[in-house]
Write a protein that holds these residues in place. Structure first.
Motif, PDB file in Angstrom:
ATOM      1  N   PHE A 322       1.570   7.006   4.615  1.00  0.00           N
ATOM      2  CA  PHE A 322       0.561   5.958   4.530  1.00  0.00           C
ATOM      3  C   PHE A 322       0.285   5.310   5.889  1.00  0.00           C
ATOM      4  CE2 PHE A 322       2.244   6.146   0.235  1.00  0.00           C
ATOM      5  CZ  PHE A 322       1.110   6.036  -0.545  1.00  0.00           C
ATOM      6  N   GLN A 324      -0.285   1.533   6.948  1.00  0.00           N
ATOM      7  CA  GLN A 324      -0.082   0.223   6.334  1.00  0.00           C
ATOM      8  C   GLN A 324      -0.339  -0.841   7.395  1.00  0.00           C
ATOM      9  OE1 GLN A 324       3.000  -0.074   3.462  1.00  0.00           O
ATOM     10  NE2 GLN A 324       3.447  -2.213   3.889  1.00  0.00           N
ATOM     11  N   LYS A 359      -3.314  -0.742   2.697  1.00  0.00           N
ATOM     12  CA  LYS A 359      -2.482   0.457   2.660  1.00  0.00           C
ATOM     13  C   LYS A 359      -3.349   1.629   2.230  1.00  0.00           C
ATOM     14  CE  LYS A 359       2.016   1.937   0.865  1.00  0.00           C
ATOM     15  NZ  LYS A 359       3.207   1.456   0.133  1.00  0.00           N
ATOM     16  N   PRO A 361      -3.626   6.095   2.137  1.00  0.00           N
ATOM     17  CA  PRO A 361      -2.937   7.377   2.340  1.00  0.00           C
ATOM     18  C   PRO A 361      -3.364   8.046   3.647  1.00  0.00           C
ATOM     19  CG  PRO A 361      -3.796   7.218   0.100  1.00  0.00           C
ATOM     20  CD  PRO A 361      -4.379   6.060   0.861  1.00  0.00           C
TER      21      PRO A 361
END
Length: 391
Positions: A322, A324, A359, A361
């Motif tokens: 991810f 973030q 957040k 992917p």
């Protein structure tokens, strides 16, 4: 709490629990535009903490589908105005819903007529990164690890370099007492790639994009010394008699056996060392002992700030697949994007001062990531490997 706050809390709760109607969504977005920085920041921080506590991880295909649907669900009339220098978190905050289950709310509702597609793919989009690294042997010869066949890649002194069926590199030290040759190897990840390796002592290392680690093919003597650039996550094999030492351009980290992350890119203003498990000693201008949950932030002058309760999920989000962001500047987010998608970032006009939380992917295409930021009134162009940010 005044009536306006109560109304926003009520609508937000409906939104959060997947009960809001399209009309209530529009009302919520319109009310949020009237909030000042502190009020909006507080509301979204509460949502972030709650969502993080109940996170559910979906597979890549479902995450991508949710990302599309969440972006498509935001009304055109809401969340597009922005005040200079405000904490603009609402638009990018939608992305945290991907892993919190609320994305299913949009998947299961009919899309109102006045909503439009949020993502437009450019002709030359940048794909997300993948697993690849370059192994430089003691002789100077190089091996591109993604092209190498499974099995023994090279013999270095008393160690075999083996590529496993999972694609990682594992150093297996032999028992040849007559072979005392110690070679130094370096594993480097170009921009757009990541890789993981098992060192000769069994320690595991995950390398982020544009990173490297240099190490001996067998650890001897009283210490296990390695050098790194960029960002790496370590799970160090325990050996109280032989401390594990990680050197970067600004600091030295001494461990016995522990889990930690070091972010030490040359183009970042600070070096961050985050401890997840065990204990480490960080040495720069001064020495600091970190406990689990601590994060040491060292600036270019060598001054260190210790964050007692850091966001460990944020520190290792890259390892878990991810991006973030938490109160991150547009420049900070774009530096991460540049390394993962192997692109150059250019700015046209004044660099935006917004800060973001969210957040996403790392499996999404570059255009999908950039579409998140359009809610802050920002635009982007992608021309091959050149990305231009416009406010």
């Amino acid at each position: 709490m005044n009536n306006g706050d109560k109304n926003v809390s009520y609508l937000f709760n409906l939104y959060y629990t997947k009960q809001a109607t399209p009309q209530q969504l529009r009302e919520l977005f319109d009310l949020l535009k009237t909030y000042d920085d502190e009020q909006l920041t507080g509301l979204l921080r509460e949502a972030w903490d709650d969502l993080s506590a109940r996170e559910e991880i979906f597979d890549e295909e479902k995450s991508r589908s949710m990302l599309n649907n969440i972006l498509n669900a935001a009304p055109r009339t809401g969340i597009v105005a922005i005040k200079p220098k405000r904490y603009w978190m609402w638009g990018i905050a939608a992305s945290i819903l991907i892993t919190a289950g609320i994305g299913a709310y949009f998947l299961n509702r009919p899309k109102p007529a006045d909503m439009q597609l949020a993502i437009v793919h450019p002709a030359h989009d940048a794909l997300p990164g993948s697993n690849k690294a370059i192994l430089t042997l003691g002789s100077g010869a190089t091996v591109v690890l993604d092209d190498a066949n499974k099995g023994v890649v090279a013999r270095q002194g008393n160690a075999l370099v083996v590529k496993s069926k999972e694609g990682q590199v594992d150093y297996k030290v032999g028992e040849d007492a007559d072979n005392k040759t110690i070679e130094y190897n370096t594993i480097t990840t170009p921009k757009g790639y990541q890789y993981n390796v098992v060192l000769p002592d069994g320690s595991k290392v995950w390398l982020n994009a544009a990173s490297s680690i240099k190490f001996p093919t067998e650890f001897t003597g009283s210490q296990r010394n390695v050098e790194m650039t960029g960002e790496a996550y370590f799970e160090v094999a325990k050996n109280a008699a032989m401390p594990f030492i990680v050197k970067t351009n600004r600091q030295e980290v001494r461990v016995l056996g522990t889990h930690f992350n070091i972010m030490a890119y040359d183009d970042e203003p600070v070096t961050k060392t985050t401890l997840l498990e065990g204990s480490i000693m960080l040495t720069g201008k001064s020495s600091n002992i970190l406990k689990p949950g601590n994060q040491a932030i060292m600036n270019a002058q060598g001054d260190v700030k210790i964050v007692a309760e850091s966001d460990m999920d944020e520190a290792v989000a890259w390892k878990n697949g991810f991006f973030q962001f938490k109160d991150e500047s547009i420049e900070g987010t774009m530096r991460q994007a540049a390394r993962w998608y192997d692109v150059n970032i250019n700015y046209k006009g004044k660099i935006p001062t917004h800060q973001f939380i969210g957040k996403v992917p790392r499996s999404v295409k570059l255009s999908e990531l950039l579409s998140m930021f359009k809610y802050a009134g920002m635009n982007f162009t992608i021309d091959g490997r050149e990305v231009t940010v416009m406010n």
